[in-house]
Design a protein around this motif. Structure first.
Motif, mmCIF file in Angstrom:
data_model
loop_
_atom_site.group_PDB
_atom_site.id
_atom_site.type_symbol
_atom_site.label_atom_id
_atom_site.label_comp_id
_atom_site.label_asym_id
_atom_site.label_seq_id
_atom_site.Cartn_x
_atom_site.Cartn_y
_atom_site.Cartn_z
ATOM 1 N N PRO A 90 0.847 -1.205 0.000
ATOM 2 C CA PRO A 90 0.000 0.000 0.000
ATOM 3 C C PRO A 90 0.878 1.249 0.000
ATOM 4 O O PRO A 90 1.901 1.302 0.677
ATOM 5 N N TYR A 91 0.473 2.246 -0.777
ATOM 6 C CA TYR A 91 1.276 3.468 -0.859
ATOM 7 C C TYR A 91 0.375 4.699 -0.844
ATOM 8 O O TYR A 91 -0.853 4.595 -0.929
ATOM 9 N N HIS A 92 1.006 5.874 -0.735
ATOM 10 C CA HIS A 92 0.263 7.134 -0.709
ATOM 11 C C HIS A 92 1.122 8.227 -1.322
ATOM 12 O O HIS A 92 2.038 7.938 -2.116
ATOM 13 N N GLU A 93 0.857 9.494 -0.954
ATOM 14 C CA GLU A 93 1.538 10.630 -1.579
ATOM 15 C C GLU A 93 3.054 10.582 -1.438
ATOM 16 O O GLU A 93 3.768 11.229 -2.207
ATOM 17 N N ALA A 94 3.552 9.819 -0.479
ATOM 18 C CA ALA A 94 4.994 9.780 -0.234
ATOM 19 C C ALA A 94 5.777 9.221 -1.420
ATOM 20 O O ALA A 94 6.983 9.438 -1.515
ATOM 21 N N ILE A 95 5.100 8.513 -2.341
ATOM 22 C CA ILE A 95 5.829 8.014 -3.521
ATOM 23 C C ILE A 95 6.326 9.187 -4.369
ATOM 24 O O ILE A 95 7.373 9.087 -5.020
ATOM 25 N N ASP A 96 5.565 10.292 -4.372
ATOM 26 C CA ASP A 96 5.995 11.468 -5.136
ATOM 27 C C ASP A 96 7.214 12.119 -4.499
ATOM 28 O O ASP A 96 8.072 12.678 -5.209
ATOM 29 N N MET A 97 7.297 12.059 -3.175
ATOM 30 C CA MET A 97 8.456 12.649 -2.504
ATOM 31 C C MET A 97 9.720 11.854 -2.812
ATOM 32 O O MET A 97 10.807 12.423 -2.990
ATOM 33 N N TRP A 98 9.604 10.527 -2.876
ATOM 34 C CA TRP A 98 10.750 9.693 -3.276
ATOM 35 C C TRP A 98 11.229 10.123 -4.670
ATOM 36 O O TRP A 98 12.421 10.351 -4.886
ATOM 37 N N SER A 99 10.298 10.227 -5.599
ATOM 38 C CA SER A 99 10.658 10.616 -6.964
ATOM 39 C C SER A 99 11.301 11.998 -6.991
ATOM 40 O O SER A 99 12.268 12.233 -7.729
ATOM 41 N N LEU A 100 10.770 12.921 -6.172
ATOM 42 C CA LEU A 100 11.340 14.267 -6.121
ATOM 43 C C LEU A 100 12.770 14.223 -5.587
ATOM 44 O O LEU A 100 13.638 14.984 -6.058
ATOM 45 N N GLY A 101 13.036 13.340 -4.629
ATOM 46 C CA GLY A 101 14.405 13.185 -4.124
ATOM 47 C C GLY A 101 15.365 12.762 -5.226
ATOM 48 O O GLY A 101 16.488 13.275 -5.332
ATOM 49 N N LEU A 102 14.916 11.842 -6.079
ATOM 50 C CA LEU A 102 15.768 11.397 -7.189
ATOM 51 C C LEU A 102 15.941 12.496 -8.227
ATOM 52 O O LEU A 102 17.017 12.648 -8.812
ATOM 53 N N VAL A 103 14.875 13.274 -8.466
ATOM 54 C CA VAL A 103 14.982 14.419 -9.384
ATOM 55 C C VAL A 103 15.987 15.428 -8.828
ATOM 56 O O VAL A 103 16.806 15.996 -9.570
ATOM 57 N N ALA A 104 15.954 15.652 -7.516
ATOM 58 C CA ALA A 104 16.872 16.604 -6.881
ATOM 59 C C ALA A 104 18.325 16.172 -7.070
ATOM 60 O O ALA A 104 19.196 16.996 -7.382
ATOM 61 N N VAL A 105 18.599 14.868 -6.884
ATOM 62 C CA VAL A 105 19.965 14.355 -7.100
ATOM 63 C C VAL A 105 20.377 14.578 -8.551
ATOM 64 O O VAL A 105 21.512 14.985 -8.848
ATOM 65 N N GLU A 106 19.442 14.343 -9.471
ATOM 66 C CA GLU A 106 19.735 14.515 -10.899
ATOM 67 C C GLU A 106 19.988 15.977 -11.241
ATOM 68 O O GLU A 106 20.828 16.287 -12.097
ATOM 69 N N LEU A 107 19.277 16.883 -10.593
ATOM 70 C CA LEU A 107 19.530 18.304 -10.800
ATOM 71 C C LEU A 107 20.947 18.682 -10.360
ATOM 72 O O LEU A 107 21.620 19.490 -11.004
ATOM 73 N N ALA A 108 21.382 18.075 -9.261
ATOM 74 C CA ALA A 108 22.697 18.419 -8.698
ATOM 75 C C ALA A 108 23.849 17.764 -9.462
ATOM 76 O O ALA A 108 24.913 18.371 -9.629
ATOM 77 N N THR A 109 23.641 16.536 -9.933
ATOM 78 C CA THR A 109 24.740 15.790 -10.565
ATOM 79 C C THR A 109 24.660 15.788 -12.089
ATOM 80 O O THR A 109 25.664 15.544 -12.765
ATOM 81 N N GLY A 110 23.434 16.003 -12.618
ATOM 82 C CA GLY A 110 23.256 15.965 -14.070
ATOM 83 C C GLY A 110 22.929 14.593 -14.604
ATOM 84 O O GLY A 110 22.636 14.447 -15.795
ATOM 85 N N VAL A 111 22.953 13.577 -13.737
ATOM 86 C CA VAL A 111 22.669 12.201 -14.177
ATOM 87 C C VAL A 111 21.746 11.519 -13.169
ATOM 88 O O VAL A 111 21.734 11.880 -11.983
ATOM 89 N N PRO A 112 20.963 10.524 -13.614
ATOM 90 C CA PRO A 112 20.090 9.805 -12.680
ATOM 91 C C PRO A 112 20.897 9.020 -11.644
ATOM 92 O O PRO A 112 21.993 8.524 -11.946
ATOM 93 N N LEU A 113 20.343 8.913 -10.437
ATOM 94 C CA LEU A 113 21.010 8.137 -9.393
ATOM 95 C C LEU A 113 20.851 6.645 -9.646
ATOM 96 O O LEU A 113 21.791 5.871 -9.440
ATOM 97 N N TYR A 114 19.664 6.233 -10.107
ATOM 98 C CA TYR A 114 19.376 4.818 -10.339
ATOM 99 C C TYR A 114 18.862 4.610 -11.771
ATOM 100 O O TYR A 114 17.686 4.343 -12.004
ATOM 101 N N PRO A 115 19.756 4.706 -12.784
ATOM 102 C CA PRO A 115 19.334 4.579 -14.187
ATOM 103 C C PRO A 115 19.289 3.112 -14.611
ATOM 104 O O PRO A 115 20.329 2.498 -14.869
ATOM 105 N N VAL A 116 18.097 2.552 -14.719
ATOM 106 C CA VAL A 116 17.995 1.108 -14.946
ATOM 107 C C VAL A 116 16.883 0.779 -15.942
ATOM 108 O O VAL A 116 16.097 1.629 -16.333
ATOM 109 N N GLU A 117 16.838 -0.515 -16.316
ATOM 110 C CA GLU A 117 15.794 -1.027 -17.201
ATOM 111 C C GLU A 117 14.793 -1.896 -16.453
ATOM 112 O O GLU A 117 13.694 -2.141 -16.945
ATOM 113 N N ASP A 118 15.165 -2.375 -15.269
ATOM 114 C CA ASP A 118 14.316 -3.325 -14.554
ATOM 115 C C ASP A 118 14.309 -2.994 -13.056
ATOM 116 O O ASP A 118 15.310 -2.507 -12.511
#
Length: 604
Positions: free
Chosen positions: A450-478
């Motif tokens: 079960p999940y809620h709005e917090a899934i968006d915060m996780w995604s925002l954290g990864l976007v923030a890392v990408e903004l700072a580094t220029g690359v995805p933190l977890y770039p995967v296919e699976d």
């Protein structure tokens, strides 16, 4: 399960006893077919809106919630006695006296009044969708059921084939714009059936129904026929005569166009000229168009006419209607202008924005942004999530490709959140529903908990890392690789999360004899089971999130706020969703302190 109450293309309705409280209820079990699951989600969205109404006072069935049975969505309703169709049948289809019809008809009109008060069109009113609460009562009480094809009044789709043949209003059959008045037409036919015991227009095809209507009530008005998408299926236009005539149908009104076949210069709807292509996906295309009525340039999302995609487009319209309550500029969300039809395709009209955050980062050669540029962008995105939360919406697909820069030449840059194709009400999320994009999904989504709005915060954290580094933190296919990288960087996922996951067994082995109950499967074992070979795709490998600060200092040199930034990232990427920082807390975080940018690096 104690008995079967009914069945349809969606699945079955069963009579069940809840072993927790010993109550008997009616459970609608939807098939696990993707299209039916989408329809079930839409029904849940509507039922959530109807929670604002008192089911007894408003003569609508009481909904108790939903649960999952494997991959099937089950809707739990109060158990009622029998359908109005069966009630009429028990009278040998001889009809009811006026003294009995009157209260039934009044209650149904009351139900429609209250549906209208929350902006809902039932769209399938008929005797089998009306239930008698208790046939032994002296004055029969009835309730309206089955909200499977119900929609918001402001989001009806002209040409949408809703309702049941023989009870549909003429505007539905002809494919003209319609509103809640279609329910009143259906109620009129139900009223006749209550009085006579038999349907007034019992046709097998819309042609027969239209024929019976014309023979009984006269010719349909020209203005209705002229605006119908399907008028030509049933009528021949003759400008030398006073009326349009009926004709036997040879066309299939529900036929769909398989290929988009859109090029520059194509006119979408009546007045949107395609000037360029902005993007594409499984849903269809996003185009830049000029509105010839006002000469404005807009972005048009053209959805394919595939039934499953059309349902997804309806879900998106439902969400966009909820978002009309928000100011798009103040809340950092894209402005939606409305929708229109292009043949069988639903086209969503949005304001035109400059470029995606993905492209904006790429224009910096994927080297990341300095803290002074990153800070206002991150603040605006947290603001967008705060306002989505205020109206109970989960975006569910936050990533750089779904964030738009309004105008790249502005400073500071303004951004807006786009693409609500997977968004849903927070109160109607489906555990196990595969939402989001691989590499940006929260652990609870991948594991099916079960999940809620917090899934968006996780995604925002990864976007923030990408903004700072220029690359995805977890770039995967699976998802296997994402979970592997998360565990290597952030540590083992908590047991309570793994224990409640529908998909935990896909990635973990349970071991009750060890201190750590769940062990992540080796690459070899996962490949043996799934034939997927794990890949190392990371641009940056961190042993822990604290290493991000060291990396940024090496790449960009010391900057004000780096320590606070990493602290914020750790709170955004908390493995336990209940410990994850909220949007309102992000907005108050010290990283956004007004004076921070004026401090020296030594004070970070």
């Amino acid at each position: 399960m104690k008995a079967f109450l009914g069945e349809g293309s969606f699945g079955v309705v069963t009579k069940c006893r809840d072993t927790k409280n010993n109550k008997t209820v009616a459970v609608k079990v939807n098939k696990s077919d993707p299209e039916i699951l989408l329809q079930a989600k839409l029904e849940i969205f509507i039922l959530e809106q109807l929670r604002r109404l008192d089911p007894d006072r408003c003569n609508i069935v009481e909904w108790n919630g939903y649960f999952l049975d494997g991959e099937r969505i089950c809707l739990n309703f109060e158990l009622l006695d029998q359908s109005l169709s069966d009630y009429i049948g028990d009278r040998n289809n001889q009809g009811l006296p006026m003294r009995e019809i009157r209260p039934i008809l009044h209650q149904l009109a009351n139900a429609l009044f209250h549906l209208g008060s929350v902006g809902i069109v039932h769209a399938d009113l008929k005797p089998v969708n009306i239930m008698v609460v208790n046939r032994s009562e002296s004055q029969v009480r009835v309730k309206l059921i089955d909200f499977g094809i119900t929609c918001n009044t402001s989001a009806v789709i002209p040409g949408d084939c809703v309702g049941t043949i023989g009870y549909c209003a003429p505007e539905i059959m002809l494919g003209t714009p319609y509103d809640e008045a279609i329910d009143m037409w259906s109620l009129g036919l139900v009223a006749v059936e209550l009085a006579t015991g038999v349907p007034l227009y019992p046709g097998e095809d819309d042609y027969d129904v239209l024929k019976f209507i014309i023979e009984t009530q006269g010719q349909l008005p020209d203005h209705l026929l002229e605006s119908g998408l399907y008028t030509d299926c049933y009528f021949i236009e003759d400008n030398h005569k006073e009326q349009l005539r009926d004709i036997n149908t040879s066309a299939n009104p529900s036929a769909s166009e398989d290929d988009l076949q859109i090029t520059e210069g194509t006119i979408l709807g009546d007045h949107h000229v395609v000037e360029a292509f902005l993007g594409e996906g499984g849903f269809g295309l996003v185009t830049r168009c000029r509105d010839t009525k006002n000469n404005k340039t807009v972005a048009i999302k053209v959805n394919k006419s595939d039934p499953e995609i059309l349902l997804q487009a309806k879900l998106e319209i439902f969400i966009l209607e909820q978002l009309r309550r928000l100011d798009p500029d103040r809340c950092n969300i894209v402005e939606w202008n409305d929708y229109f039809l292009d043949g069988q395709r639903i086209c969503l009209n949005f304001e035109l924005l400059d470029q995606s955050l993905w492209d904006y980062i790429g224009d910096r050669n994927n080297r990341g942004l300095p803290m002074r540029e990153l800070r206002p962008i991150l603040h605006q995105l947290a603001n967008a999530l705060f306002h989505l939360g205020s109206v109970g919406i989960v975006h569910a697909d936050l990533k750089p490709g779904n964030i738009m820069v309004v105008n790249r030449s502005e400073s500071p840059v303004k951004v807006k959140l786009i693409d609500f194709g997977l968004a849903c009400p927070a109160s109607a999320v489906i555990p196990g529903d595969r939402v989001g994009t691989t590499g940006y999904c929260a652990p609870e989504v991948m594991l099916g908990t079960p999940y809620h709005e917090a899934i968006d915060m996780w995604s925002l954290g990864l976007v923030a890392v990408e903004l700072a580094t220029g690359v995805p933190l977890y770039p995967v296919e699976d998802d296997y690789d994402v979970l592997k990288f998360i565990i290597e960087t952030q540590g083992q996922l908590p047991d309570h999360l793994l224990e409640s996951g529908l998909y935990t067994d896909c990635y973990f082995i349970e071991d009750n004899y060890n201190k750590q109950r769940w062990t992540f499967k080796t690459q070899e074992q996962f490949q043996y089971e799934t034939h997927y070979r794990s890949k190392e795709t990371r641009y940056i490998k961190l042993k822990c999130l604290d290493d991000l600060e060291k990396l940024l200092k090496v790449w960009r040199g010391p900057e004000n706020g780096q320590t606070l930034f990493v602290r914020l990232i750790k709170e955004m990427l908390a493995l336990d969703a209940n410990q994850r920082i909220t949007p309102s807390e992000v907005l108050k975080h010290p990283f956004f302190h007004p004076g921070l940018s004026r401090r020296t690096p030594a004070l970070t």
